[in-house]
Design a protein around this motif. Structure first.
Motif, PDB file in Angstrom:
ATOM      1  N   ARG A  12      -6.056   0.763  -7.572  1.00 52.43           N
ATOM      2  CA  ARG A  12      -4.989  -0.124  -8.026  1.00 52.43           C
ATOM      3  C   ARG A  12      -4.421   0.291  -9.374  1.00 52.43           C
ATOM      4  O   ARG A  12      -3.254   0.005  -9.688  1.00 52.43           O
TER       5      ARG A  12
ATOM      6  N   GLU B   5       5.314  -2.503  -7.073  1.00 47.84           N
ATOM      7  CA  GLU B   5       5.190  -3.947  -7.247  1.00 47.84           C
ATOM      8  C   GLU B   5       6.368  -4.497  -8.053  1.00 47.84           C
ATOM      9  O   GLU B   5       6.940  -5.544  -7.707  1.00 47.84           O
ATOM     10  N   GLN B   6       6.734  -3.797  -9.116  1.00 51.99           N
ATOM     11  CA  GLN B   6       7.801  -4.274  -9.979  1.00 51.99           C
ATOM     12  C   GLN B   6       9.189  -4.028  -9.396  1.00 51.99           C
ATOM     13  O   GLN B   6      10.073  -4.887  -9.500  1.00 51.99           O
TER      14      GLN B   6
ATOM     15  N   GLY C 215       8.771  -5.237  -5.095  1.00 53.95           N
ATOM     16  CA  GLY C 215       8.058  -6.457  -4.721  1.00 53.95           C
ATOM     17  C   GLY C 215       7.017  -6.239  -3.650  1.00 53.95           C
ATOM     18  O   GLY C 215       6.697  -7.148  -2.869  1.00 53.95           O
ATOM     19  N   VAL C 216       6.454  -5.045  -3.580  1.00 54.04           N
ATOM     20  CA  VAL C 216       5.446  -4.716  -2.571  1.00 54.04           C
ATOM     21  C   VAL C 216       4.178  -5.538  -2.791  1.00 54.04           C
ATOM     22  O   VAL C 216       3.742  -5.754  -3.920  1.00 54.04           O
ATOM     23  N   LYS C 217       3.597  -5.980  -1.685  1.00 54.01           N
ATOM     24  CA  LYS C 217       2.296  -6.647  -1.707  1.00 54.01           C
ATOM     25  C   LYS C 217       1.269  -5.705  -1.082  1.00 54.01           C
ATOM     26  O   LYS C 217       1.547  -5.041  -0.085  1.00 54.01           O
ATOM     27  N   PHE C 218       0.093  -5.668  -1.675  1.00 56.86           N
ATOM     28  CA  PHE C 218      -0.958  -4.775  -1.199  1.00 56.86           C
ATOM     29  C   PHE C 218      -2.114  -5.566  -0.588  1.00 56.86           C
ATOM     30  O   PHE C 218      -2.481  -6.636  -1.077  1.00 56.86           O
ATOM     31  N   GLY C 219      -2.677  -5.003   0.474  1.00 59.40           N
ATOM     32  CA  GLY C 219      -3.933  -5.492   1.011  1.00 59.40           C
ATOM     33  C   GLY C 219      -5.045  -4.546   0.609  1.00 59.40           C
ATOM     34  O   GLY C 219      -4.844  -3.328   0.578  1.00 59.40           O
ATOM     35  N   GLU C 220      -6.210  -5.082   0.277  1.00 57.40           N
ATOM     36  CA  GLU C 220      -7.333  -4.261  -0.181  1.00 57.40           C
ATOM     37  C   GLU C 220      -8.314  -4.001   0.959  1.00 57.40           C
ATOM     38  O   GLU C 220      -8.582  -4.873   1.787  1.00 57.40           O
TER      39      GLU C 220
ATOM     40  N   MET D 160       0.072  -0.853   1.733  1.00 59.95           N
ATOM     41  CA  MET D 160       1.321  -1.548   1.464  1.00 59.95           C
ATOM     42  C   MET D 160       1.700  -2.458   2.624  1.00 59.95           C
ATOM     43  O   MET D 160       1.251  -2.276   3.754  1.00 59.95           O
ATOM     44  N   ASP D 161       2.560  -3.434   2.327  1.00 58.87           N
ATOM     45  CA  ASP D 161       3.038  -4.334   3.368  1.00 58.87           C
ATOM     46  C   ASP D 161       4.279  -3.801   4.073  1.00 58.87           C
ATOM     47  O   ASP D 161       4.952  -4.532   4.797  1.00 58.87           O
TER      48      ASP D 161
END
Length: 532
Positions: free
Chosen positions: A117, A126-127, A130-135, A240-241
């Protein structure tokens, strides 16, 4: 999304229609329906253009439209609005590319997992997007066949001490001293010297060497130790989403990109310097002149002499090029009519197997009705990938199906994979991304579909190379004559071949270019004042 100023038009040239329809950036040589010109007539017009129209001048020219090149253009655009990106292929993205039609979302032909990360890549997407991440925890599951203990499917939490010792060995290798100059050893030799068993060697080859993009015999201990010492991104695996292609689209949106621009030679001394610094020539005669050129091409392009330099590159750089290696990767993608694996399983490491690792991932649906949501991706790297490449795509798919049947077969369902396979696709990065898609259900054989070869990649990514010296990555990254600059994952001094490693080199090169051109401007100003 198209670049600013482009209108929505249907392209009839150079087989670009699909790119336009998908709202991707068109080639600057795009011909549109409204003019009703054939591609042949357009090419004739280009040949007849005066030579003056085939030249342009820019403050900075970036060679290579992959992630590092596009990110460097993004960083330099405010300071140098005329920065141009010259990309040899008819698309941007480099080793970031997707396979469509296998699933209701794009399948990544190139990088997919984000390693750690704490990285510039994570912060940027992300900035900016606006990507959202799954771990994900990695490794997830293991499969040990009869040749490596016969334990079958095991969750990583339940592995034995032999496997844990391999993790400890590689996790703590940064505490060891570097081998002396000229006396590097392979990871295979290193493990033998430490008394590792054949099973432990198989575990390390599948879990570590394959992830590095090579085999244990190709993995050099010197750079492996350095990579371990320098790694600071964290150990979490992120997903990534959305597709990696969204990052490329975002970066390319406002960039001045010229596709199908194949660089053949670069002059950066003598007369070229007197007329502006660097002269970049294309294979078709086009010319770009600039004050600074940034090369972000894969290391294989420089190693194989695809671009000639005048004067030649310094000896230290060519020596480093002779030692740093890029490995091959083959991805075997299979889609199925049903899921036959556990719902909580996403990745399996398979020591000693045909495919050392495979994964089953789900993404938000972007293309309803395309393919099936049940896809498995086999990841094969290094010497093993070269062997798979020699087999051919159909044999590779068959071998992978046999492996999946062995792992997931039961008495009630002995062939769960081969009984429900729908389609197969093989991506072979050593063959210039020549891929094969074909349905492999026994009773239905449609024609093979090959994507066009892309001869400007020639490999997957660099790895800690056997025989490489500690200063080699710095030599690859070093500017030449204050005019040539270098970026791309192979130039990362921390031996980081990941996407964040590529972006780090773009940041470094962009800073070097700003400093160099600012110094030139100051010197020019001083000369003018002295004349006054």
């Amino acid at each position: 999304m198209k670049a600013a100023g482009y209108q929505s038009r249907s392209c009839i040239a150079a087989n670009q229609a699909r790119a336009c329809n998908e709202r991707k950036i068109c080639s600057p040589g795009c011909i549109f329906d409204r003019k009703q010109l054939t591609y042949k007539r357009w090419r004739l017009r280009q040949v007849q253009q005066p030579r003056r129209a085939m030249e342009s001048y820019h403050s900075v020219a970036i060679i290579g439209g992959g992630l590092s090149g596009l990110y460097a253009a993004h960083l330099l655009k405010e300071r140098f609005p005329d920065v141009v990106v010259l990309e040899a292929q008819n698309r941007v993205g480099g080793r970031i590319k997707q396979v469509h039609g296998m699933a209701p979302w794009p399948i990544e032909a190139g990088p997919e997992f984000v390693h750690g990360r704490n990285s510039v890549f994570v912060r940027f997407v992300e900035q900016q997007l606006g990507v959202k991440f799954g771990e994900k925890e990695w490794p997830d599951w293991w499969y040990f066949g009869p040749e490596v203990g016969g334990q079958g499917l095991i969750n990583d939490q339940d592995v034995d001490d032999e496997v844990d010792k391999v993790h400890d060995l590689f996790g703590d290798c940064g505490d060891e001293a570097h081998p002396p100059p000229g006396r590097d050893q392979s990871a295979a030799e290193w493990m033998v010297a430490k008394g590792c068993t054949q099973r432990q060697m198989a575990v390390a080859d599948a879990c570590y060497a394959n992830d590095f993009g090579c085999s244990l015999k190709q993995l050099g201990v010197r750079e492996m130790i350095e990579e371990n010492r320098c790694w600071d991104s964290g150990e979490t695996y992120l997903l990534m989403d959305r597709s990696m292609g969204s990052v490329i689209t975002h970066l390319a949106r406002d960039a001045n990109v010229r596709t199908s621009w194949v660089v053949s030679s670069i002059s950066y001394g003598g007369e070229a310097g007197a007329k502006g610094g660097v002269r970049i020539c294309a294979a078709d005669g086009r010319v770009v002149r600039c004050q600074a050129a940034l090369l972000t091409v894969p290391v294989t392009i420089l190693q194989q002499g695809a671009i000639t330099f005048s004067p030649p590159l310094p000896a230290a750089k060519t020596a480093a090029l002779s030692r740093v290696r890029m490995g091959n990767v083959v991805k075997v993608v299979l889609s199925f009519s049903r899921r036959f694996w556990r719902e909580d399983m996403y990745d399996v490491v398979c020591p000693g197997a045909f495919a050392p690792e495979f994964w089953m991932l789900n993404y938000p649906v972007t293309n309803p009705g395309a393919g099936t949501p049940h896809c498995v991706v086999g990841f094969i790297a290094g010497e093993r990938a070269d062997e798979v490449s020699a087999l051919g795509p159909e044999a590779a798919q068959k071998r992978f199906l046999e492996q999946l049947d062995e792992i997931f077969g039961t008495a009630a369902d002995p062939h769960p994979a081969s009984s429900c396979v729908v389609k197969g696709h093989v991506v072979d990065w050593s063959k210039h991304l020549r891929t094969c898609t074909r349905c492999i259900i026994p009773h239905y054989y449609p024609p093979r579909a090959f994507s066009p070869p892309e001869p400007f990649v020639r490999g997957a990514y660099s790895y800690p190379s056997l025989g490489a010296e500690l200063g080699d990555r710095a030599a690859l990254a070093s500017p030449v004559a204050g005019r040539l600059f270098f970026a791309g994952e192979a130039t990362n001094e921390a031996i980081n071949p990941c996407i964040q490693g590529a972006m780090q080199t773009a940041e470094r090169a962009a800073a070097q270019i700003r400093a160099a051109l600012d110094a030139v401007a100051v010197t020019a100003g001083a000369v003018v004042r002295s004349k006054l």
